[in-house]
Design a protein around this motif. Structure first.
Motif, PDB file in Angstrom:
ATOM      1  N   PRO A  29     -52.540   0.358-105.429  1.00 32.56           N
ATOM      2  CA  PRO A  29     -51.308   0.204-104.630  1.00 32.56           C
ATOM      3  C   PRO A  29     -51.480  -0.589-103.342  1.00 32.56           C
ATOM      4  CG  PRO A  29     -51.575   2.477-105.359  1.00 32.56           C
ATOM      5  CD  PRO A  29     -52.834   1.759-105.735  1.00 32.56           C
ATOM      6  N   ASP A  30     -52.637  -0.446-102.698  1.00 28.85           N
ATOM      7  CA  ASP A  30     -52.828  -1.113-101.410  1.00 28.85           C
ATOM      8  C   ASP A  30     -53.770  -2.310-101.493  1.00 28.85           C
ATOM      9  OD1 ASP A  30     -51.152   0.627 -99.781  1.00 28.85           O
ATOM     10  OD2 ASP A  30     -52.629   2.169-100.220  1.00 28.85           O
ATOM     11  N   MET A  31     -53.932  -2.844-102.673  1.00 27.49           N
ATOM     12  CA  MET A  31     -54.740  -4.054-102.880  1.00 27.49           C
ATOM     13  C   MET A  31     -54.018  -5.263-102.275  1.00 27.49           C
ATOM     14  SD  MET A  31     -54.920  -5.833-106.597  1.00 27.49           S
ATOM     15  CE  MET A  31     -53.132  -5.775-106.611  1.00 27.49           C
ATOM     16  N   PRO A  32     -54.722  -6.103-101.502  1.00 25.91           N
ATOM     17  CA  PRO A  32     -54.052  -7.301-100.975  1.00 25.91           C
ATOM     18  C   PRO A  32     -53.673  -8.265-102.101  1.00 25.91           C
ATOM     19  CG  PRO A  32     -56.409  -7.336-100.449  1.00 25.91           C
ATOM     20  CD  PRO A  32     -56.125  -5.999-101.055  1.00 25.91           C
ATOM     21  N   PRO A  90     -43.137 -11.716 -93.957  1.00 26.23           N
ATOM     22  CA  PRO A  90     -44.361 -11.762 -94.757  1.00 26.23           C
ATOM     23  C   PRO A  90     -44.993 -10.390 -94.950  1.00 26.23           C
ATOM     24  CG  PRO A  90     -44.392 -13.441 -93.038  1.00 26.23           C
ATOM     25  CD  PRO A  90     -43.193 -12.594 -92.789  1.00 26.23           C
ATOM     26  N   VAL A  91     -44.677  -9.477 -94.053  1.00 25.14           N
ATOM     27  CA  VAL A  91     -45.311  -8.167 -94.133  1.00 25.14           C
ATOM     28  C   VAL A  91     -44.935  -7.434 -95.428  1.00 25.14           C
ATOM     29  CG1 VAL A  91     -43.558  -6.758 -92.966  1.00 25.14           C
ATOM     30  CG2 VAL A  91     -45.969  -6.227 -92.664  1.00 25.14           C
ATOM     31  N   ARG A 111     -47.444  -8.112 -98.725  1.00 31.66           N
ATOM     32  CA  ARG A 111     -48.892  -7.967 -98.564  1.00 31.66           C
ATOM     33  C   ARG A 111     -49.544  -7.223 -99.736  1.00 31.66           C
ATOM     34  NH1 ARG A 111     -49.841  -6.925 -92.087  1.00 31.66           N
ATOM     35  NH2 ARG A 111     -51.622  -8.274 -92.384  1.00 31.66           N
ATOM     36  N   THR A 112     -48.906  -6.181-100.221  1.00 36.00           N
ATOM     37  CA  THR A 112     -49.512  -5.347-101.265  1.00 36.00           C
ATOM     38  C   THR A 112     -48.420  -4.841-102.206  1.00 36.00           C
ATOM     39  OG1 THR A 112     -49.203  -3.241-100.111  1.00 36.00           O
ATOM     40  CG2 THR A 112     -51.204  -4.488 -99.562  1.00 36.00           C
ATOM     41  N   ASN A 134     -47.761  -1.780-102.522  1.00 31.37           N
ATOM     42  CA  ASN A 134     -47.091  -0.718-101.769  1.00 31.37           C
ATOM     43  C   ASN A 134     -46.090  -1.251-100.751  1.00 31.37           C
ATOM     44  OD1 ASN A 134     -47.269   1.994-102.379  1.00 31.37           O
ATOM     45  ND2 ASN A 134     -49.276   2.261-101.417  1.00 31.37           N
ATOM     46  N   THR A 135     -46.391  -2.394-100.131  1.00 33.75           N
ATOM     47  CA  THR A 135     -45.398  -2.947 -99.198  1.00 33.75           C
ATOM     48  C   THR A 135     -44.160  -3.404 -99.968  1.00 33.75           C
ATOM     49  OG1 THR A 135     -46.435  -5.142 -99.234  1.00 33.75           O
ATOM     50  CG2 THR A 135     -47.088  -3.653 -97.458  1.00 33.75           C
ATOM     51  N   THR A 172     -42.319  -0.169-100.910  1.00 29.71           N
ATOM     52  CA  THR A 172     -41.588   0.387 -99.766  1.00 29.71           C
ATOM     53  C   THR A 172     -40.300  -0.395 -99.527  1.00 29.71           C
ATOM     54  OG1 THR A 172     -43.597   1.242 -98.749  1.00 29.71           O
ATOM     55  CG2 THR A 172     -41.730   0.858 -97.282  1.00 29.71           C
ATOM     56  N   LEU A 174     -37.939   0.738-102.239  1.00 27.07           N
ATOM     57  CA  LEU A 174     -37.479   2.115-102.034  1.00 27.07           C
ATOM     58  C   LEU A 174     -36.548   2.228-100.836  1.00 27.07           C
ATOM     59  CD1 LEU A 174     -40.864   3.890-102.779  1.00 27.07           C
ATOM     60  CD2 LEU A 174     -38.767   4.134-104.118  1.00 27.07           C
TER      61      LEU A 174
END
Lengths: 359, 98
Positions: free
Chosen positions: B38-41, B76-77, B80-81, B83-84, B87, B90
């Motif tokens: 989930p948090d992999m770049p 851009p934020v 990133r991943t 999960n971003t 989010t 969601l």
């Protein structure tokens, strides 16, 4: 808590560091590719001048070192954290294919590694090396005279490593400081760099890397492949699909520390494995190893038990910082005119743990 | 796990699962879904995606999730991943597709 000038500079201007924690080894010779390919858990597709961010694994599949593999003509440079230069040489030698024709050199014995990080690090470097360096792509390097410049970093900002002959290191550092004075260049120690890495969700071999976790638990599967053989590949393949825990980024309003248990109601679901105070956020940021079912972003239902006192924490959508480097464009911006630009906040609205809507 | 937390977790897992399938298909990634943490770049040193891939992701998000980010609707934020992205989805997206 007094403000740390280096942490402020790393997030808003630039900071120069002594990256002596980074070991550098050169592997050359006809057997160099085969030797590195056996060590490298990612497919070794690299053009000359490119870097690959990966790991060195132990035979049990756990990380031994955090490594950049650099293709340098027909040789390779390894920039590693977690092993000394001598230990890295020994590891490469011990795992090289039998009879491989390789020359392994501990470059760290003769060279120093300096780091330069921050949203305006590119501008400080350009003052020293000329405007042509501004366009250097991320994950590349080049040689210029005796200095090798790597466009890397683990702060989430623009970053460089400079590999400098030992006898020239003081002069090079002084030259960067001299050029950097107009950019409020600060000096960053390892603690400051580690804190930025923590905030930006970079794996730290000296902290969570000492927890004996697998790349699967550490969310580092992007640094490995299940489609090639390398040191640790058999163990890693056996662990796949059998992992019960995974790390997640978290934040709390009060102190967090490695070792704090994480609870959900009465149930212990994991523990904090790395934490530090985030100056730019104003709260404590951590990495928690949780049971996989609970290891998700955007949850405000857990507590970390610090000094026997439960502290409410929130799991975050990493990274915890909205880095200015995402918005600074070297073609448009300059540190000297930074006040003329309205950049987004370093912390996204609702991200702080003090907010009831943190994600 | 109580019902509220289970709902939050299930919603994120569902979005992540759909994102993994979408990215593997649209970007022709030679990766299995369970390899995409989930948090992999997604860009830079991680999956190594580039600006063309970013456009592909934006188009895919619009088709799959009704999230419109192709024309500066998200910073851009958000890219990133996984999960971003999750989010963003969601939270309802920066700008809903018209």
């Amino acid at each position: 808590m007094p403000a740390d000038l280096a942490l402020d500079a790393l997030r808003t201007s630039a900071a120069l560091g002594d990256a002596s924690h980074v070991a550098c080894v050169r592997v050359a010779g006809a057997g160099a590719f085969a030797t590195i390919d056996r060590l490298c858990p990612r497919e070794l597709f690299l053009r000359d001048g490119q870097l690959l961010h990966t790991l060195l694994l132990r035979e049990d599949g756990r990380p031994l070192a955090d490594v950049y593999v650099c293709a340098d003509d027909r040789a390779f440079l390894l920039l590693a954290e977690g092993l000394s230069g001598d230990a890295l040489v020994e590891h490469v030698r011990a795992t090289a294919p039998v009879g491989a024709d390789v020359e392994i050199t501990n470059v760290s014995r003769t060279h120093a590694v300096l780091s330069l990080d921050g949203p305006y690090a590119w501008e400080v470097f350009a003052e020293l090396a000329g405007p042509e360096v501004i366009g250097q792509p991320y994950m590349t390097f080049f040689h210029d005279d005796a200095v090798t410049t790597f466009r890397v970093g683990k702060t989430g900002e623009y970053g460089y490593y400079f590999l400098v002959p030992g006898e020239d290191a003081d002069d090079y550092r002084a030259a960067l400081r001299d050029r950097g004075s107009a950019f409020d260049l600060a000096t960053a120690n390892l603690d400051a760099l580690d804190q930025c890495a923590l905030e930006n969700w970079f794996f730290n071999i000296r902290r969570e890397g000492r927890e004996d976790l697998t790349p699967i638990e550490l969310q580092l599967q992007w640094r490995v492949s299940y489609r090639k053989e390398y040191v640790g590949s058999s163990a890693l393949a056996a662990l796949r699909g059998r992992t019960t825990h995974r790390i997640v980024q978290c934040a709390g309003a009060t102190e967090l520390a490695a070792g704090d248990l994480v609870t959900y109601g009465e149930r212990t679901i994991g523990r904090v494995i790395n934490a530090g105070f985030s100056q730019c956020r104003g709260d404590w940021v951590g990495v928690a190893l949780l049971e996989s079912a609970y290891s998700h972003a955007g949850i405000a239902a857990y507590a970390a038990v610090h000094a026997e006192v439960p502290v409410a924490i929130r799991t975050l959508t990493a990274p915890a910082v909205n880095n200015r480097s995402l918005y600074v464009n070297p073609q448009l911006h300059s540190y000297l005119t930074r006040d003329e630009v309205q950049f987004p906040p370093l912390v996204l609205p609702g991200s702080s743990c003090a907010s009831p809507t943190a994600r | 796990m109580d019902a509220d937390l289970a709902t939050i977790v299930a919603a994120r897992e569902q979005v992540l699962e759909r994102l993994r399938a979408t990215l593997i298909k649209q970007l022709r990634l030679e990766r299995a879904p369970d390899e995409l943490d989930p948090d992999m770049p997604l860009f830079g040193s991680g999956l190594g995606l580039d600006s063309l891939d970013a456009v592909e992701i934006a188009v895919s998000l619009e088709i799959e999730f009704g999230i419109h980010i192709a024309e500066g609707g998200a910073s851009p934020v958000h890219l990133r991943t996984l999960n971003t992205l999750a989010t963003l989805i969601l939270d309802g997206g920066a700008v809903r597709a018209r």
